[in-house]
Write an enzyme that holds these catalytic residues in place. Structure first.
Site, PDB file in Angstrom:
ATOM      1  N   ASP A  22      30.711  26.988  38.083  1.00 40.01           N
ATOM      2  CA  ASP A  22      30.305  25.855  37.534  1.00 40.01           C
ATOM      3  C   ASP A  22      31.072  24.662  37.504  1.00 40.01           C
ATOM      4  O   ASP A  22      32.244  24.673  37.239  1.00 40.01           O
ATOM      5  CB  ASP A  22      29.701  26.187  35.974  1.00 40.01           C
TER       6      ASP A  22
ATOM      7  N   GLY B   4      26.926  30.758  36.374  1.00 37.58           N
ATOM      8  CA  GLY B   4      25.798  31.794  37.081  1.00 37.58           C
ATOM      9  C   GLY B   4      25.062  32.297  35.897  1.00 37.58           C
ATOM     10  O   GLY B   4      25.726  32.921  35.061  1.00 37.58           O
TER      11      GLY B   4
ATOM     12  N   GLY C 249      13.107  26.468  18.649  1.00 35.67           N
ATOM     13  CA  GLY C 249      13.302  27.769  18.071  1.00 35.67           C
ATOM     14  C   GLY C 249      12.557  28.839  19.160  1.00 35.67           C
ATOM     15  O   GLY C 249      12.656  28.632  20.256  1.00 35.67           O
TER      16      GLY C 249
ATOM     17  N   ALA D 249      24.557  27.066  28.412  1.00 33.83           N
ATOM     18  CA  ALA D 249      24.447  28.386  28.158  1.00 33.83           C
ATOM     19  C   ALA D 249      23.619  28.895  26.906  1.00 33.83           C
ATOM     20  O   ALA D 249      23.621  30.280  26.764  1.00 33.83           O
ATOM     21  CB  ALA D 249      25.805  29.026  28.068  1.00 33.83           C
ATOM     22  N   ALA D 250      22.943  28.188  26.441  1.00 35.61           N
ATOM     23  CA  ALA D 250      22.434  28.445  25.240  1.00 35.61           C
ATOM     24  C   ALA D 250      21.242  29.733  25.498  1.00 35.61           C
ATOM     25  O   ALA D 250      21.032  30.697  25.075  1.00 35.61           O
ATOM     26  CB  ALA D 250      21.621  27.326  24.532  1.00 35.61           C
ATOM     27  N   GLY D 251      20.356  29.461  26.591  1.00 39.58           N
ATOM     28  CA  GLY D 251      19.499  30.411  27.019  1.00 39.58           C
ATOM     29  C   GLY D 251      20.004  31.751  27.328  1.00 39.58           C
ATOM     30  O   GLY D 251      19.727  32.749  26.975  1.00 39.58           O
ATOM     31  N   ASP D 252      21.161  31.666  27.990  1.00 36.24           N
ATOM     32  CA  ASP D 252      21.885  32.783  28.609  1.00 36.24           C
ATOM     33  C   ASP D 252      22.468  33.795  27.521  1.00 36.24           C
ATOM     34  O   ASP D 252      22.448  34.785  27.465  1.00 36.24           O
ATOM     35  CB  ASP D 252      22.946  32.498  29.651  1.00 36.24           C
TER      36      ASP D 252
END
Length: 310
Positions: free
Chosen positions: A19, A45, A232, A259-262
């Site tokens: 990144d 990634g 949420g 990177a919250a979702g990861d």
């Protein structure tokens, strides 16, 4: 691994990127040049991020992926090994460079990302056959869409054949998934934009997310979990009714949402692999993601299990 007290196994099939992150007051408009105020080069990634998150948050993790024969590839492999991740299935491409992601983060913590796949394109279906033993040993198999689609399908199909729990994070979702994918997916976890693309339902509220989740579950996914950022999560789980459950996020001040979702997916998979119920795994993933958004960077922001259990 002592910090994690790992008891479950997660195998991640996915992407590894370096990144390149620039911070700027806002995201640039087309044709515009902005002055940034910070730059960082960090491992990333979606596959790598989710593997690191699962490892830090309680799982024994194996990574199936590919890097280039270059300094970025060496750095990415070393960073995974430092986390205790099994890299025996991490290949090195003979001719493609390591994937990169160009990321701009604005002062409101929103981001825009351009990905160049590079060696991630070398993660092919034959590699799934080569490393079927790693898939068979997993409690949970996690995939995304930053590797070739035929490879993702092969991994999901192997998971179904081996009776492993499969998780698909359909990111980035540029188009609808093929119909024959849905029955292979135990947990489909898109964000609101991805859920809208896959379902055709425009999403701005949890009620919209519920309708999108219902449409995706009707296609054959066993469970659908739509992540909604500051709104949420909307979870539509098998055997829990048709309306789903909306879970508000912990209240934190976001610094960087990269990177919250990861982090959510890695934490969810790790907790699921440890034997937790799906709702408990979702809540755990939310708590982990809430910590991650208070820190800068992708992998550097991901917390360790001890931070959630202190």
């Amino acid at each position: 691994m002592s910090d994690n007290a790992a008891t479950g196994r997660v195998t991640v099939v996915g992407s590894l990127n370096m990144d390149l992150v620039a911070r700027a007051p806002r995201l640039p408009k087309p044709g515009e040049t902005l002055a940034g105020h910070a730059f960082a080069q960090v491992p990333g990634g979606k596959g790598g991020n989710q593997a690191v998150a699962a490892a830090r948050l309680g799982a024994q993790v194996a990574m199936i992926g590919c890097v280039g024969n270059d300094s970025n590839g060496a750095t990415l492999k070393r960073s995974l090994e430092t986390e205790g991740i099994d890299c025996t299935a991490l290949a090195t491409s003979a001719d493609a460079p390591t994937g990169v992601a160009l990321i701009v983060v604005d002062d409101a913590s929103q981001n825009a990302i351009v990905i160049v796949a590079g060696s991630n394109a070398d993660v092919t279906p034959p590699r799934m056959e080569e490393h079927e033993a790693l898939l068979a040993r997993a409690d949970v198999i996690v995939c995304q869409l930053e590797t070739p689609p035929e490879t993702v399908r092969a991994a999901l199909a192997a998971g179904r054949r081996l009776q492993r729990t499969t998780v698909l994070n359909p990111a980035p979702a540029a188009r609808k998934l093929p119909p024959d994918w849905f029955p292979l997916i135990d947990y489909l976890i898109p964000n609101e934009l991805e859920a809208a693309t896959l379902s055709g339902v425009t999403i701005s509220t949890p009620d919209d997310a519920r309708r999108a989740a219902q449409a995706l579950k009707a296609k054959g996914a066993r469970n659908v979990i739509v992540t909604l950022g500051a709104q949420g999560v909307l979870a539509l789980l098998d055997g829990a009714g048709d309306d789903g459950v909306h879970l508000a996020p912990p209240n934190v001040e976001a610094v960087d949402t990269t990177a919250a979702g990861d982090t959510f997916i890695g934490g969810f998979a790790a907790e699921l692999a440890r034997g937790a119920a799906a709702m408990d795994a979702i809540a755990f993933g939310q708590r982990a993601a809430a910590i991650a958004v208070t820190r800068e960077g992708a992998q550097p922001s991901i917390p360790r299990r001890s931070e959630l259990t202190e």
